[in-house]
Design an enzyme around this catalytic site. Structure first.
Site, PDB file in Angstrom:
ATOM      1  N   LYS A 111     -11.201   0.431  -6.749  1.00 39.62           N
ATOM      2  CA  LYS A 111     -11.412   1.356  -5.710  1.00 39.62           C
ATOM      3  C   LYS A 111     -12.879   1.858  -5.883  1.00 39.62           C
ATOM      4  CE  LYS A 111      -6.833   3.324  -5.192  1.00 39.62           C
ATOM      5  NZ  LYS A 111      -5.943   4.647  -5.547  1.00 39.62           N
ATOM      6  N   LYS A 200       0.168  -7.695   0.710  1.00 39.58           N
ATOM      7  CA  LYS A 200       1.237  -6.699   0.744  1.00 39.58           C
ATOM      8  C   LYS A 200       1.148  -5.703   2.117  1.00 39.58           C
ATOM      9  CE  LYS A 200      -0.062  -2.103  -1.563  1.00 39.58           C
ATOM     10  NZ  LYS A 200      -0.025  -1.593  -2.598  1.00 39.58           N
ATOM     11  N   LYS A 203      -0.392  -0.189   5.597  1.00 41.61           N
ATOM     12  CA  LYS A 203      -0.706   0.436   6.906  1.00 41.61           C
ATOM     13  C   LYS A 203      -2.340   0.076   6.865  1.00 41.61           C
ATOM     14  CE  LYS A 203      -0.551   4.588   9.555  1.00 41.61           C
ATOM     15  NZ  LYS A 203      -0.184   6.216   9.537  1.00 41.61           N
TER      16      LYS A 203
END
Ligand code: TRP
Length: 338
Positions: A111, A200, A203
């Site tokens: 991240k 995977k 959204k």
């Protein structure tokens, strides 16, 4: 009874990936254990986000959880930021958390690479997660494999806090206090991929089927979804074991249907569309009541807000007790709370 804690980020509404991968299991666990489930808005703000949209997403996620069957009479559902003890324990735990361990977390490395300026909160993320669980002395933490490293760190934090602050002799007399080491409860469900069959289901990748989609959109999205790539033509036999659509069947279709589908896939008795039609019917049957419940809850945001506040009050009663003991053991001045 064992205590269970898990959290989910307020990404808005659930999709079938979150549902089959995690939340469906929570619904089962609420019947077996003493469970707390939290919408972790404080975790969500460690990454770029839209303040104007966060509260609505938090509410939507809570509605999703109630709609799929988390029952506020059977478990505690609450919003993390409504129990301020999470941030308080977080700070206290940072003092026993090795910086090197935080820097080694793969999620942090991933991240932080995607951000130009890395906020310290992102580094701290696993400490807040440890606080979530330890605050309730939970011992079972249902999570996906991607969280195992965070779980291991959580255990390390508990051990370090205990060796510094817990009083072992008093604990033997039943008077001491130390954190139990939580364990991951890995779900056995196979991971659902996105409709592209590549990444995977997520959204942000736009490859999801939402839990509240209408029958029409469920079918529209299933129709072009990826299947076993070896089935180029209708006559090619397929392999259900590597087909994402079959994985979804395992979440929504009864065992007899799964067996029938698998047989007809291997023999090319059915085409992929035949298989998807059966899946669509089963998904629609399972999800229609869920969609209706969500619709009803959405029309009563005040009631949902109240239910969440009641959940937070129950969570807080436990959290306060833990914090009293933690503060005492860490030598913070008593009676300082006004
Ligand atoms: N980090 C978890 C995730 O992204 C969410 C989470 C926050 C969590 N606090 C938790 C999970 C405590 C389990 C226990 O999925």
């Amino acid at each position: 009874m064992a205590r269970v804690f898990s959290g989910i980020q307020p990404s808005g509404e659930l999709h079938i990936g979150n549902y089959l991968g995690a939340v469906q299991n929570w619904v089962r666990l609420q019947h077996q254990h003493d469970c707390l489930f939290s919408v972790v808005d404080l975790h969500a703000i460690t990454q770029p986000y839209e303040p104007a949209a966060l509260a609505q997403r938090t509410l939507d996620m809570a509605i999703s959880l109630y709609a799929v069957g988390l029952d506020p009479e059977r478990c505690i559902v609450f919003v993390q930021s409504q129990v301020p003890e999470h941030t308080e324990l977080n700070w206290l735990l940072t003092t026993v958390t090795p910086l090197g361990e935080l820097e080694r977390q793969t999620q942090f490395k991933d991240k932080s690479q995607r951000q130009e300026s890395v906020p310290a909160g992102l580094l701290n993320y696993p400490v807040l997660q440890a606080a979530d669980v330890l605050l309730y002395e939970a011992t079972l933490v249902p999570v996906g494999e991607d969280q195992l490293q965070h779980l291991e760190l959580m255990r390390e934090i508990a051990r370090r806090w205990n060796s510094r602050f817990a009083n072992g002799r008093a604990a033997e007399r039943g008077e001491g206090f130390g954190f139990p080491e939580p364990q991951a409860l890995l779900s056995t469900a196979k991971r659902v991929l996105g409709l592209d069959g590549q990444a995977k289901m997520s959204k942000s990748l736009g490859n999801t089927i939402g839990l509240f989609e209408t029958p029409e959109t469920i079918w529209e999205k299933l129709k072009p979804a990826a299947t076993d790539p070896a089935r180029v033509t209708r006559r090619d036999p397929g392999n259900p074991d590597i087909c994402n659509i079959f994985t979804i069947h395992q979440g929504f279709s009864p065992p007899e249907t799964q067996a029938l589908v698998a047989r007809n896939c291997r023999t090319a008795g059915w085409g992929c569309l035949d298989c998807k039609r059966v899946l669509a019917d089963n998904m629609i049957a399972a999800l229609t009541p869920v969609r209706e419940r969500a619709q009803e809850l959405r029309s009563q945001p005040r009631r949902v807000g109240e239910t969440l506040r009641a959940g937070a009050a129950k969570a807080r009663a436990i959290a306060r007790r833990t914090m009293e003991r933690v503060r005492r053991r860490m030598g913070l001045l008593e009676g300082a709370r006004v």
